[in-house]
Write a protein that holds these residues in place. Structure first.
Motif, PDB file in Angstrom:
ATOM      1  N   VAL A  54      27.083  31.760  34.950  1.00 17.03           N
ATOM      2  CA  VAL A  54      26.756  30.345  34.763  1.00 17.03           C
ATOM      3  C   VAL A  54      25.259  30.045  34.640  1.00 17.03           C
ATOM      4  O   VAL A  54      24.889  29.011  34.066  1.00 17.03           O
ATOM      5  CB  VAL A  54      27.357  29.472  35.895  1.00 17.03           C
ATOM      6  CG1 VAL A  54      28.861  29.610  35.941  1.00 17.03           C
ATOM      7  CG2 VAL A  54      26.739  29.809  37.251  1.00 17.03           C
ATOM      8  N   ARG A  55      24.396  30.918  35.158  1.00 14.87           N
ATOM      9  CA  ARG A  55      22.953  30.641  35.040  1.00 14.87           C
ATOM     10  C   ARG A  55      22.468  30.986  33.636  1.00 14.87           C
ATOM     11  O   ARG A  55      23.135  31.710  32.882  1.00 14.87           O
ATOM     12  CB  ARG A  55      22.161  31.445  36.071  1.00 14.87           C
ATOM     13  CG  ARG A  55      22.407  31.014  37.500  1.00 14.87           C
ATOM     14  CD  ARG A  55      21.509  31.765  38.458  1.00 14.87           C
ATOM     15  NE  ARG A  55      20.179  31.166  38.469  1.00 14.87           N
ATOM     16  CZ  ARG A  55      19.791  30.264  39.363  1.00 14.87           C
ATOM     17  NH1 ARG A  55      20.621  29.862  40.301  1.00 14.87           N
ATOM     18  NH2 ARG A  55      18.580  29.766  39.337  1.00 14.87           N
ATOM     19  N   PHE A  56      21.300  30.499  33.284  1.00 13.40           N
ATOM     20  CA  PHE A  56      20.754  30.725  31.937  1.00 13.40           C
ATOM     21  C   PHE A  56      19.244  30.839  32.031  1.00 13.40           C
ATOM     22  O   PHE A  56      18.620  30.280  32.932  1.00 13.40           O
ATOM     23  CB  PHE A  56      21.131  29.569  31.010  1.00 13.40           C
ATOM     24  CG  PHE A  56      20.723  28.226  31.532  1.00 13.40           C
ATOM     25  CD1 PHE A  56      19.510  27.657  31.169  1.00 13.40           C
ATOM     26  CD2 PHE A  56      21.530  27.537  32.426  1.00 13.40           C
ATOM     27  CE1 PHE A  56      19.114  26.433  31.676  1.00 13.40           C
ATOM     28  CE2 PHE A  56      21.148  26.295  32.940  1.00 13.40           C
ATOM     29  CZ  PHE A  56      19.938  25.748  32.558  1.00 13.40           C
ATOM     30  N   ASN A  57      18.655  31.550  31.088  1.00 13.27           N
ATOM     31  CA  ASN A  57      17.212  31.754  31.100  1.00 13.27           C
ATOM     32  C   ASN A  57      16.535  30.608  30.344  1.00 13.27           C
ATOM     33  O   ASN A  57      16.597  30.541  29.106  1.00 13.27           O
ATOM     34  CB  ASN A  57      16.866  33.097  30.453  1.00 13.27           C
ATOM     35  CG  ASN A  57      15.447  33.516  30.757  1.00 13.27           C
ATOM     36  OD1 ASN A  57      14.505  32.797  30.469  1.00 13.27           O
ATOM     37  ND2 ASN A  57      15.292  34.683  31.360  1.00 13.27           N
ATOM     38  N   THR A  58      15.903  29.707  31.081  1.00 15.33           N
ATOM     39  CA  THR A  58      15.318  28.515  30.469  1.00 15.33           C
ATOM     40  C   THR A  58      14.199  28.851  29.493  1.00 15.33           C
ATOM     41  O   THR A  58      14.037  28.176  28.474  1.00 15.33           O
ATOM     42  CB  THR A  58      14.765  27.574  31.555  1.00 15.33           C
ATOM     43  OG1 THR A  58      13.944  28.325  32.454  1.00 15.33           O
ATOM     44  CG2 THR A  58      15.880  26.929  32.345  1.00 15.33           C
ATOM     45  N   VAL A  71      13.825  31.457  27.468  1.00 11.98           N
ATOM     46  CA  VAL A  71      14.386  31.877  26.181  1.00 11.98           C
ATOM     47  C   VAL A  71      15.046  30.698  25.479  1.00 11.98           C
ATOM     48  O   VAL A  71      14.937  30.533  24.264  1.00 11.98           O
ATOM     49  CB  VAL A  71      15.395  33.027  26.374  1.00 11.98           C
ATOM     50  CG1 VAL A  71      15.960  33.480  25.025  1.00 11.98           C
ATOM     51  CG2 VAL A  71      14.743  34.205  27.087  1.00 11.98           C
ATOM     52  N   GLY A  72      15.716  29.839  26.252  1.00 13.90           N
ATOM     53  CA  GLY A  72      16.420  28.707  25.661  1.00 13.90           C
ATOM     54  C   GLY A  72      15.487  27.711  24.992  1.00 13.90           C
ATOM     55  O   GLY A  72      15.699  27.324  23.836  1.00 13.90           O
ATOM     56  N   VAL A  73      14.455  27.292  25.705  1.00  8.77           N
ATOM     57  CA  VAL A  73      13.529  26.302  25.132  1.00  8.77           C
ATOM     58  C   VAL A  73      12.738  26.913  23.976  1.00  8.77           C
ATOM     59  O   VAL A  73      12.541  26.268  22.943  1.00  8.77           O
ATOM     60  CB  VAL A  73      12.581  25.753  26.222  1.00  8.77           C
ATOM     61  CG1 VAL A  73      11.561  24.800  25.606  1.00  8.77           C
ATOM     62  CG2 VAL A  73      13.375  25.044  27.312  1.00  8.77           C
ATOM     63  N   ALA A  74      12.306  28.157  24.138  1.00  8.05           N
ATOM     64  CA  ALA A  74      11.567  28.818  23.059  1.00  8.05           C
ATOM     65  C   ALA A  74      12.439  28.981  21.829  1.00  8.05           C
ATOM     66  O   ALA A  74      11.992  28.772  20.685  1.00  8.05           O
ATOM     67  CB  ALA A  74      11.058  30.179  23.530  1.00  8.05           C
ATOM     68  N   GLY A  75      13.699  29.353  22.025  1.00  4.13           N
ATOM     69  CA  GLY A  75      14.610  29.521  20.905  1.00  4.13           C
ATOM     70  C   GLY A  75      14.896  28.210  20.195  1.00  4.13           C
ATOM     71  O   GLY A  75      14.922  28.140  18.959  1.00  4.13           O
TER      72      GLY A  75
END
Length: 305
Positions: A102-106, A108-112
């Motif tokens: 359920v967790r996510f790498n913020t 990588v997400g915002v950069a992507g």
């Protein structure tokens, strides 16, 4: 596919650069933990405040985005908990599997999102962070409590850490400045914006530094279960939900991106602090980060196709 790979490729190269620096322990063993704290407590919050305080958030379908992202997290959170007996994992191992799903790498997400859709993508990603970070942290701490792994760890300290989470506070501050009409007046806008720009490249390198290649040797039912949810089932459900609620292209891509992201490197720290299986968590983080370099472009291509 070529445009997606072109947008995400540089991000993956920065992660691999960090992995190389981590193996060499350069410039020192103490440098990167200090840098991670600077990114987490100063640079990344500055980026969130800068984005949310000045963006036209009304252009983001917040309610539908929340339904898709939080709905998918809730579905798999409940499903994993109901299947915990069948998975035959120790309580500590289960909490690591839960975090991995359920967790996510913020970073990588915002950069992507920014690489794929520019400022609009970054704004939508910041809204996604504001929606997901409080919920995912509550879910993960609750999983430790329910699994009974806390031992001597203080639940009160965990709750206080959640309340003082710099990403949550930055989102609240940015939204407050936006809704009040104050924004970031004068030099404050350029200052906070400059700080925020340093967050993503340094954050991506720090993600690579945190990887533990030796942990890849661990492959068991816990690793297989959490990777199946995070890299296959979660993005598939989000893609279906995005279609059902009619998300626009940018919001759909951002939702899919966050659903298919590898888990956060901070999950390892939480596993150590609250009685989880830290070695399993290291294997999950490392494996997901490397596998996501292959699966993320495929999911985005499927969405665009």
């Amino acid at each position: 596919m070529e445009s997606i790979s072109g947008a995400l490729g540089p991000l993956f190269l920065l992660i691999l650069l960090g992995a190389a620096l981590g193996v060499k322990r350069w410039p020192s063993d103490t440098f990167w933990p200090s840098m991670e704290r600077l990114i987490y407590f100063v640079l990344f919050p500055a980026m969130l405040v800068s984005t949310l305080a000045t963006a036209d958030v009304s252009q983001v379908p917040v309610t539908r985005l929340a339904l898709v992202l939080l709905g998918a997290m809730a579905v798999f959170g409940v499903l994993l908990w109901r299947l915990r007996t069948q998975l035959k994992l120790t309580p500590g191992a289960f909490t690591s599997v839960f975090q991995g799903a359920v967790r996510f790498n913020t970073y990588v997400g915002v950069a992507g999102a920014a690489a794929l859709h520019g400022s609009t993508g970054a704004t939508t990603a910041a809204v996604a962070v504001a929606l997901m970070v409080p919920v995912v942290n509550i879910m993960c701490v609750a999983s430790f409590v329910a699994a009974g792994t806390l031992g001597n760890a203080s639940l009160g300290k965990s709750v206080m850490a959640l309340i003082k989470n710099p990403l949550i506070l930055a989102c609240l501050l940015g939204i407050g400045l936006n809704l009040s009409g104050i924004g970031l007046p004068g030099w404050s806008h350029d200052t906070v914006d400059l700080l925020g720009r340093a967050a993503l490249p340094l954050g991506l390198v720090a993600v690579g530094v945190a990887l533990r290649p030796a942990a890849l040797l661990r492959v068991d039912r816990g690793v297989l279960a959490t990777n199946s949810v995070k890299l296959v089932l979660m993005p598939a459900l989000v893609l279906v939900l995005a279609w059902l609620v009619g998300l626009d292209t940018v919001s759909r891509d951002v939702a899919l991106l966050f659903a298919a992201l590898p888990t956060a490197t901070s999950a390892y720290i939480l596993a150590r602090q609250l009685g989880g299986d830290a070695e399993l968590m290291a294997a999950i983080i490392t494996g997901q980060t490397l596998l996501a370099m292959l699966t993320l472009p495929v999911w985005l291509q499927l969405a665009g196709g």
